[in-house]
Design an enzyme around this catalytic site. Structure first.
Site, PDB file in Angstrom:
ATOM      1  N   CYS A   1       0.811  -1.211   0.000  1.00 47.10           N
ATOM      2  CA  CYS A   1       0.000   0.000   0.000  1.00 47.10           C
ATOM      3  C   CYS A   1       0.847   1.264   0.000  1.00 47.10           C
ATOM      4  O   CYS A   1       0.342   2.345  -0.332  1.00 47.10           O
ATOM      5  CB  CYS A   1      -0.947   0.015   1.198  1.00 47.10           C
ATOM      6  SG  CYS A   1      -0.097  -0.071   2.782  1.00 47.10           S
TER       7      CYS A   1
ATOM      8  N   SER B   1       9.201   1.078   6.833  1.00 43.69           N
ATOM      9  CA  SER B   1       7.745   1.106   6.782  1.00 43.69           C
ATOM     10  C   SER B   1       7.205   2.443   7.261  1.00 43.69           C
ATOM     11  O   SER B   1       7.892   3.191   7.956  1.00 43.69           O
ATOM     12  CB  SER B   1       7.151  -0.013   7.645  1.00 43.69           C
ATOM     13  OG  SER B   1       7.519  -1.279   7.153  1.00 43.69           O
TER      14      SER B   1
ATOM     15  N   SER C   1      -7.483  -6.810   5.311  1.00 48.26           N
ATOM     16  CA  SER C   1      -8.844  -6.846   5.837  1.00 48.26           C
ATOM     17  C   SER C   1      -8.983  -7.910   6.909  1.00 48.26           C
ATOM     18  O   SER C   1      -9.643  -7.692   7.935  1.00 48.26           O
ATOM     19  CB  SER C   1      -9.835  -7.113   4.697  1.00 48.26           C
ATOM     20  OG  SER C   1      -9.766  -6.107   3.714  1.00 48.26           O
TER      21      SER C   1
END
Length: 595
Positions: free
Chosen positions: A50, A109, A197
């Site tokens: 992402c 990250s 998710s």
């Protein structure tokens, strides 16, 4: 080794560029196939998450490799090369290894120390293996990075330096309240059934939400996630209040109705467009709590628009109409949130401008466009105006040239009834939802801003040392492996020499019995092994050091080794590795059974 990585991440590119440059699974497949088909690259792997898109490749030419990989990233991401280039970074050989290991440990990250990246690296390697674009270098690099990442998490407290993107996002939604206390009893809607998710659903389940609804385009994946949640959390009370977590799956078409029931929505899909528009979110909020009354911005309760507050009312003669059109100031230039009444509207203006506006606000119409005078009746008005201003100054103090604006009473924003967490890239939820009353939205851009000033844990330094040590060890192993085919070819040549000399001895001594023949053969081989042992061990040690690649060439030259023999050894090793890899993939597929 000629490892090259070209990519962009949240550190090098704004979220808007990352959003547009994101790669679907099909795009990643085509990118890998085109990369290995290009001349400079022999193997490749893509790491797409992402907040990063990186293309790793084994290339034989640095400059040609950078140009080719950059062009391929631009083509498959849909972002023009000229726009993409300023945000790209390039790492080569040991620096590329260092970058990969840092990524695996969570040092690069958005949330330092998060462990979600390890699963993404594993998926990237599996994808490259399935497409046969991963050779020895990609396999060694990605597998070692997984080991380094696991070592960092097990030997240090890097987990204390940060959390997964999911838990960090939930903390931002909770606004300082512990997530377990904030989420307990809430109803959650999860859009998507992938790894992020699933992690969000599990995190909310552990926190004690009363209900979890999974919406996904593929019903089977949603039902499977519901089954997992039910097995893990549905049969036992959640922590604290004894309630049980209830999970159920719904089709994507049910999302609008579920919005009217949900307290928390987490969305992370692979969709290329918006999954939740601002209109759909507003309808969901309105369907749950009704319309929210709004008060005009910039108006103080209890006062009339254009009225001067009581503390500033001075007896000035009423002249003019006092409409906005008569105002001598450009009200459009006043910053939003500032009052347009009295002196506060012109904070930072000079005293003359302040006086003009005070007169206008009380009902006068002084027109500064006429040189500060109002025409024929100026003689009778100016003395009165000056006297009034003097009386005001005497009662409330000297009128300052600059004054801090008075606080503006704005209607309080309603407490959010719908909390949205968007972890998708490109975004799933319309950014316009930030402006909706009763809604709190946290997305990738919000998380990037929130984590920019996050404190670094002391364990980060220890992880950096681990990364440096592992990079050195990996480079040494790769350089040593580079000389292995030459050493194998040398020992093969020595074995052939021994076999030839034994055969010649048997021809000259035909009556030699088996016992003596075996003893002579073993003795000759032992002599050759001892002569070769020290040079081969030493040459491997030298080759493992930086700049040791030339020792393989020197060994081939000194012993007059056939280059084709060395190449055949390399091809044999690669063939064995490929067969082993295919066997492993077949075993995994067989164990998984039909999808």
């Amino acid at each position: 080794m000629s490892l090259l990585v070209v990519g962009l991440s949240h550190r090098s590119a704004p979220v808007s560029v990352l959003d547009r440059a994101s790669l679907s699974l099909d795009a990643q497949t085509k990118l890998l196939q085109d990369a290995v088909a290009a001349e400079p690259a022999t193997e490749a792997a893509v790491l797409a998450t992402c907040n990063r898109i990186e293309l790793y490749a084994d290339v034989d030419k640095f400059h040609a490799g950078v140009a080719e990989l950059s062009t391929l990233l631009a083509q498959h991401s849909g972002v023009g090369l000229e726009e993409l280039t300023p945000h790209l970074y390039v790492h080569y050989e040991d620096r590329a290894v260092h970058h990969m290991f840092s990524v695996a440990c969570g040092l690069d990250s958005m949330v330092v120390g998060e462990g979600q990246i390890l699963g993404q690296i594993k998926d990237s390697l599996a994808r490259a293996q399935g497409l046969h674009t991963a050779g020895r270098l990609m396999n060694d690099l990605f597998q070692q990075s997984l080991r380094v990442g696991k070592r960092a998490h097990s030997e240090t407290g890097i987990d204390r330096a940060g959390q997964s993107l999911v838990s960090f996002g939930l903390e931002q939604l909770a606004l300082g309240t512990p997530v377990a206390a904030w989420a307990r009893g809430k109803k959650a809607l999860i859009i998507g059934a992938g790894s992020m998710s699933s992690l969000a659903a599990a995190t909310l389940a552990r926190a004690g939400v009363s209900e979890i609804v999974i919406a996904n385009r593929t019903a089977d994946r949603a039902e499977r996630l519901v089954t997992l949640l039910t097995e893990q959390y549905g049969q036992r009370p959640a922590e604290g209040d004894g309630t049980e977590v209830l999970a159920r799956a719904v089709p994507m078409g049910s999302v609008p109705s579920e919005l009217t029931r949900a307290d928390v929505v987490v969305s992370c899909t692979g969709a290329t467009g918006l999954v939740l528009t601002a209109g759909a979110i507003a309808a969901g909020v309105e369907g749950r709590v009704g319309t929210q009354p709004e008060t005009a911005r910039g108006e103080v309760p209890g006062t009339v628009r254009g009225e001067v507050p009581e503390a500033r009312t001075a007896p000035l003669p009423p002249v003019g109409t006092g409409t906005d059109e008569d105002c001598p100031l450009d009200l459009t230039s006043v910053p939003p949130g500032f009052s347009v009444m009295g002196e506060a509207a012109v904070a930072g203006m000079d005293a003359a401008t302040l006086e003009q506006h005070a007169t206008w606000a009380a009902g006068s119409a002084v027109d500064r466009r006429r040189g500060g005078r109002r025409g024929a009746d100026a003689e009778g008005t100016d003395p009165e105006l000056i006297g009034a201003l003097a009386a005001t100054a005497a009662s409330v103090g000297r009128i300052p040239e600059r004054r801090r604006p008075e606080p503006v009473a704005e209607p309080p924003r309603p407490e959010p009834v719908l909390h949205l967490l968007d972890l998708a890239m490109p975004r799933d939820i319309d950014a316009a939802a930030h402006r909706l009353a009763g809604v709190r939205l946290v997305d990738i851009e919000t998380l990037a801003e929130a984590s920019a000033d996050a404190p670094m844990a002391a364990d980060v330094d220890q992880v950096r040392r681990i990364v440096s040590d592992e990079v050195a060890a990996f480079g040494a192993a790769q350089r040593a492996a580079h000389i292995t085919p030459t050493v194998v070819a040398l020992r093969t040549m020595a074995a052939d020499v021994v076999a030839g000399e034994i055969a010649r001895l048997e021809g000259r001594l035909p009556g030699l019995d088996d016992k003596h023949r075996a003893e002579i053969t073993q003795t000759v081989r032992r002599v050759v092994d001892k002569l070769l042992h020290a040079p081969t061990v030493r040459v491997k040690q030298l080759a493992a050091e930086p700049g040791g690649a030339g020792y393989a060439d020197a060994l081939r030259t000194l012993f007059d080794l056939d280059p084709e023999t060395v190449a055949s050894v390399s091809r044999a090793e690669e063939s064995n590795e490929k067969n082993a890899k295919n066997a492993t993939i077949a075993n995994i597929a067989e164990n998984r059974g039909p999808a």
